[in-house]
Design a protein around this motif. Sequence first.
Motif, PDB file in Angstrom:
ATOM      1  N   SER A 119       0.843  -1.197   0.000  1.00 26.76           N
ATOM      2  CA  SER A 119       0.000   0.000   0.000  1.00 26.76           C
ATOM      3  C   SER A 119       0.878   1.246   0.000  1.00 26.76           C
ATOM      4  O   SER A 119       1.860   1.315   0.748  1.00 26.76           O
ATOM      5  N   PRO A 120       0.542   2.231  -0.812  1.00 27.07           N
ATOM      6  CA  PRO A 120       1.337   3.470  -0.835  1.00 27.07           C
ATOM      7  C   PRO A 120       1.161   4.265   0.455  1.00 27.07           C
ATOM      8  O   PRO A 120       0.216   4.035   1.220  1.00 27.07           O
ATOM      9  N   ARG A 121       2.044   5.203   0.673  1.00 23.89           N
ATOM     10  CA  ARG A 121       1.974   6.101   1.831  1.00 23.89           C
ATOM     11  C   ARG A 121       1.829   7.528   1.294  1.00 23.89           C
ATOM     12  O   ARG A 121       2.833   8.227   1.061  1.00 23.89           O
ATOM     13  N   PRO A 122       0.608   7.980   1.094  1.00 25.29           N
ATOM     14  CA  PRO A 122       0.371   9.290   0.460  1.00 25.29           C
ATOM     15  C   PRO A 122       1.063  10.456   1.147  1.00 25.29           C
ATOM     16  O   PRO A 122       1.393  11.454   0.493  1.00 25.29           O
ATOM     17  N   LYS A 123       1.293  10.359   2.473  1.00 25.34           N
ATOM     18  CA  LYS A 123       1.953  11.460   3.169  1.00 25.34           C
ATOM     19  C   LYS A 123       3.389  11.677   2.682  1.00 25.34           C
ATOM     20  O   LYS A 123       3.965  12.754   2.884  1.00 25.34           O
ATOM     21  N   LEU A 124       3.951  10.658   2.041  1.00 23.61           N
ATOM     22  CA  LEU A 124       5.323  10.761   1.547  1.00 23.61           C
ATOM     23  C   LEU A 124       5.383  11.169   0.077  1.00 23.61           C
ATOM     24  O   LEU A 124       6.458  11.219  -0.514  1.00 23.61           O
ATOM     25  N   GLU A 125       4.228  11.479  -0.524  1.00 22.77           N
ATOM     26  CA  GLU A 125       4.202  11.862  -1.933  1.00 22.77           C
ATOM     27  C   GLU A 125       4.934  13.190  -2.132  1.00 22.77           C
ATOM     28  O   GLU A 125       4.713  14.159  -1.406  1.00 22.77           O
ATOM     29  N   VAL A 126       5.824  13.216  -3.115  1.00 23.33           N
ATOM     30  CA  VAL A 126       6.574  14.434  -3.428  1.00 23.33           C
ATOM     31  C   VAL A 126       5.656  15.431  -4.129  1.00 23.33           C
ATOM     32  O   VAL A 126       4.878  15.068  -5.002  1.00 23.33           O
ATOM     33  N   LYS A 127       5.754  16.682  -3.702  1.00 20.98           N
ATOM     34  CA  LYS A 127       4.871  17.729  -4.221  1.00 20.98           C
ATOM     35  C   LYS A 127       5.686  18.875  -4.839  1.00 20.98           C
ATOM     36  O   LYS A 127       6.859  19.078  -4.497  1.00 20.98           O
ATOM     37  N   ARG A 128       5.027  19.630  -5.699  1.00 14.33           N
ATOM     38  CA  ARG A 128       5.635  20.834  -6.251  1.00 14.33           C
ATOM     39  C   ARG A 128       6.015  21.783  -5.111  1.00 14.33           C
ATOM     40  O   ARG A 128       5.238  21.992  -4.177  1.00 14.33           O
ATOM     41  N   GLY A 129       7.207  22.340  -5.182  1.00 17.38           N
ATOM     42  CA  GLY A 129       7.666  23.262  -4.143  1.00 17.38           C
ATOM     43  C   GLY A 129       8.444  22.601  -3.017  1.00 17.38           C
ATOM     44  O   GLY A 129       8.930  23.292  -2.115  1.00 17.38           O
ATOM     45  N   ASP A 130       8.597  21.269  -3.063  1.00 22.23           N
ATOM     46  CA  ASP A 130       9.375  20.578  -2.030  1.00 22.23           C
ATOM     47  C   ASP A 130      10.867  20.863  -2.183  1.00 22.23           C
ATOM     48  O   ASP A 130      11.369  21.037  -3.308  1.00 22.23           O
ATOM     49  N   ILE A 131      11.568  20.898  -1.046  1.00 21.38           N
ATOM     50  CA  ILE A 131      13.032  20.932  -1.040  1.00 21.38           C
ATOM     51  C   ILE A 131      13.492  19.565  -0.545  1.00 21.38           C
ATOM     52  O   ILE A 131      13.152  19.150   0.572  1.00 21.38           O
ATOM     53  N   LEU A 132      14.239  18.847  -1.383  1.00 22.23           N
ATOM     54  CA  LEU A 132      14.699  17.502  -1.063  1.00 22.23           C
ATOM     55  C   LEU A 132      16.198  17.512  -0.799  1.00 22.23           C
ATOM     56  O   LEU A 132      16.943  18.247  -1.451  1.00 22.23           O
ATOM     57  N   PHE A 133      16.629  16.670   0.135  1.00 23.24           N
ATOM     58  CA  PHE A 133      18.020  16.677   0.597  1.00 23.24           C
ATOM     59  C   PHE A 133      18.512  15.243   0.727  1.00 23.24           C
ATOM     60  O   PHE A 133      17.878  14.427   1.402  1.00 23.24           O
ATOM     61  N   ALA A 134      19.647  14.923   0.084  1.00 24.95           N
ATOM     62  CA  ALA A 134      20.223  13.579   0.141  1.00 24.95           C
ATOM     63  C   ALA A 134      21.010  13.407   1.434  1.00 24.95           C
ATOM     64  O   ALA A 134      22.083  13.981   1.590  1.00 24.95           O
ATOM     65  N   ARG A 135      20.455  12.633   2.344  1.00 23.80           N
ATOM     66  CA  ARG A 135      21.120  12.430   3.640  1.00 23.80           C
ATOM     67  C   ARG A 135      22.239  11.399   3.561  1.00 23.80           C
ATOM     68  O   ARG A 135      23.097  11.324   4.439  1.00 23.80           O
ATOM     69  N   LYS A 136      22.245  10.591   2.505  1.00 24.77           N
ATOM     70  CA  LYS A 136      23.221   9.498   2.414  1.00 24.77           C
ATOM     71  C   LYS A 136      23.663   9.314   0.977  1.00 24.77           C
ATOM     72  O   LYS A 136      22.849   9.294   0.054  1.00 24.77           O
ATOM     73  N   ASN A 137      24.976   9.187   0.782  1.00 27.35           N
ATOM     74  CA  ASN A 137      25.544   8.922  -0.534  1.00 27.35           C
ATOM     75  C   ASN A 137      27.055   8.805  -0.355  1.00 27.35           C
ATOM     76  O   ASN A 137      27.533   8.742   0.780  1.00 27.35           O
TER      77      ASN A 137
END
Length: 377
Positions: free
Chosen positions: A234-252
């Motif tokens: 089942s998907p988790r809608p609260k985690l859906e990426v939205k327009r205007g989000d700032i995303l940050f790579a915590r691991k790499n």
Amino acid sequence: MNWPFAPLHSVCRPRQWPTIPKSKLTDKGYAVYGANGIIGYYSEYNHETPTLLITCRGATCGSINVCDSKSYVTGNAMALDDLDTSKVTLEFLGHYLKNFDFHGIITGVAQPQITAQSLKRLNVPLPPLAEQKRIAGILDTADALRTKRREALAQLDQLLQSTFLDLFGDPVTNPKGWEKQALNEWLENIDSGWSPKCEQRSVTDKEWGVLKLGAITWCVYDESENKALPAALSPRPKLEVKRGDILFARKNTHELVAAAAYVYDTRPKLMLPDLIFRLRLKADCEVEKLFLWQLLIEPHQRSSIQKLAGGAAGSMPNISKAKLKGVELIKPPLTLQQKFARIVESVERQKARHRAHLAELDTLFASLQHRAFTGQL
């Protein structure tokens, strides 16, 4: 196509060289190549002539680069040393490897890697040298067009960086004396993602999916970097990426951790993976999202944040929420941030046009590659 094939090991000697600690890198000297190109300079070199390199650790495993003459290649790249040019040209082999699917060669889960042993499974075509040169010449010409488009994009990136420095100064040394605040004072929350075992394919139009780390690796949001969620989950809608989000790579990898991207637009039903944070700002924090995005990826500021990454030996470095929240950042007046945001929007529109043209050239180049290595060119 009746070309003979031979093991890669029969035409070169794959080798990982010792890695240089970051503390020993300098601003001048011989170029040092890490997983994804030049990472600094050093007083010695270990490669006299240009050499093919295969990224052998991290998210970009399998990427192909070529080091310059008199360069130092670190252990994050597999150097194809002692190439037998009586059998294969560097240019032809480079194009073939760029077109090769390394998934069957890559090992490891937490830390993808390519080893000299795993490369023993790789066979390469050896058409006559004249044919190799003809094919490489055609592909080089097509690739040069893509290079020019990338250079235009790089110039626009440099324009943004120089504009940022003109307006705000170095955000780490803060020569303009701006107020500084901990990132946590601006945040409503840092959302964590979810990384279930997904399908080994991208989503279709109506499916839910999870972003891959590659969606923000280069500080530009790429919705095509995703995997389809299995129908049984089942998907988790609260985690859906939205327009205007700032995303940050915590691991790499050390070079790629702390990438950040702003989501101008996105298809629906794509969720955050657990390797990526979403930074949600307070409504009254008086911080422009576009300013924050550019602040996080400003080279000195990003380098400072990367130093917070830690982790066990052999694993990719990770930045915890607590450490990220504690990062102190400059906070210029909102009006100046807004002025800069308008410049960012203008430049990003130009970059979007260049990226669209580059995508067309990429499609053409992929077609040429396919034809070249199936004997149809």
